[in-house]
Design an enzyme around this catalytic site. Structure first.
Site, mmCIF file in Angstrom:
data_model
loop_
_atom_site.group_PDB
_atom_site.id
_atom_site.type_symbol
_atom_site.label_atom_id
_atom_site.label_comp_id
_atom_site.label_asym_id
_atom_site.label_seq_id
_atom_site.Cartn_x
_atom_site.Cartn_y
_atom_site.Cartn_z
ATOM 1 N N SER A 165 -122.233 -0.310 3.431
ATOM 2 C CA SER A 165 -121.542 -1.673 3.948
ATOM 3 C C SER A 165 -122.582 -2.656 4.434
ATOM 4 O O SER A 165 -123.775 -2.485 4.951
ATOM 5 C CB SER A 165 -120.961 -1.119 5.185
ATOM 6 O OG SER A 165 -120.189 -2.428 5.947
ATOM 7 N N TYR A 178 -121.731 2.405 13.578
ATOM 8 C CA TYR A 178 -121.357 2.416 12.147
ATOM 9 C C TYR A 178 -122.531 1.616 11.148
ATOM 10 O O TYR A 178 -122.847 1.835 10.385
ATOM 11 C CB TYR A 178 -119.931 1.731 12.070
ATOM 12 C CG TYR A 178 -119.249 1.479 10.504
ATOM 13 C CD1 TYR A 178 -118.551 2.612 9.863
ATOM 14 C CD2 TYR A 178 -119.748 0.217 9.681
ATOM 15 C CE1 TYR A 178 -118.232 2.270 8.603
ATOM 16 C CE2 TYR A 178 -119.431 0.295 8.493
ATOM 17 C CZ TYR A 178 -118.498 1.191 7.875
ATOM 18 O OH TYR A 178 -118.092 1.106 6.697
#
Length: 274
Positions: A165, A178
């Site tokens: 990501s 994350y």
């Protein structure tokens, strides 16, 4: 004139020659984890359309059944194997059943991941850190170790694709754990690269940002959040899952035979690297 004619002979100038990618994965076996929805399903579909025999994996059987029906309806060959990638025994079943039923593994797309938990980084509980680390780092690391001996046996050059990501590149204090673990995936790709090359296997990473998935659709119900997201994307729109699938198919194919150890960002031009 001689030089111009020579280029025409080999198709380098003049009318462009378009080469269809359909069939360029014939004879290959591709495993796609979290391949029943969103980006994973789009990648599974594209690999299948280009000739691969696709193994679709996910934790829930009902999601697998729905994806298999969709893929079968457009003529894609599918083997379904339920698997929680964080579970070592289930990973082993995934690999062994693929080898038993299809005889090889040529392409592996590890798309399974944890959705961002929006905690302030100083308030992130240990349980969230354990789950995020366990899937994004430990499971990714171990499944590469587990799958490469089988992939190395094939006559085809192997291709491993891990997904990440843009939050691994940007400063975001809310999904901190994350972003930290996603950033580690790019480092993992570089670390594995040399060892895998000795086995005729390439490894690359796709980092997504601002893609219109079911997770983001829920967040889009918050209009200020949506406006903030779009303000960070130069293209001023969200990407589609189909716009992610093409690059994955390229990296899986022989067209990318000289590409390894790289992270490719699909984010509509949003800032993602120093």
């Amino acid at each position: 004139m001689y030089r111009f004619s020579r280029f025409l002979k080999y198709g380098r100038v003049g009318s462009p020659r378009f080469i269809s990618s359909a069939g360029n994965l014939d004879g290959r076996v591709a495993i796609v984890t979290a391949g029943t929805d969103g980006i994973g399903l789009a990648i599974a579909k594209r690999l299948g359309q280009h000739g691969a025999h696709v193994v679709v994996s996910s934790r829930k059987q009902k999601n697998i059944d729905r994806a298999v029906d969709e893929l079968n309806s457009i003529g894609i060959k599918v083997l379904e194997i339920p698997c929680d990638v964080a579970d070592s025994e289930q990973r082993q079943i995934l690999i062994e059943k693929t080898m038993k039923d299809l005889g090889s593994i040529n392409i592996f797309v590890q798309n399974a991941g944890v959705n961002p938990h929006l905690f302030n980084i100083m308030e992130t509980p240990g349980s969230v850190l354990d789950k995020t680390y366990g899937l994004h780092i430990k499971a990714n690391f171990q499944i590469v170790q587990e799958i490469f001996p089988h992939m190395a046996k094939s006559k085809h050059q192997g291709s491993i694709i891990l997904t990440s990501s843009v939050l691994g590149y940007t400063t975001q204090h809310l999904p901190g754990a994350y972003g930290i673990t996603k950033a580690s995936i790019s480092a993992m790709v570089r670390a594995f690269m040399s060892e895998l090359l000795n086995r005729n296997i390439r490894i690359n990473c796709l980092a997504f940002g601002g893609i219109d998935t079911s997770f983001l659709q829920k967040l889009r119900q918050n209009e200020p959040f949506t406006k903030n997201i779009l303000s960070l994307i130069p293209m001023k729109r969200l990407g589609t899952v189909d716009e992610c699938a093409g690059l994955a198919s390229y990296l899986a194919s022989d067209d990318a035979s000289y590409v390894t150890g790289e992270t490719f960002v699909i984010s509509g031009g949003s800032y993602n690297r120093p």
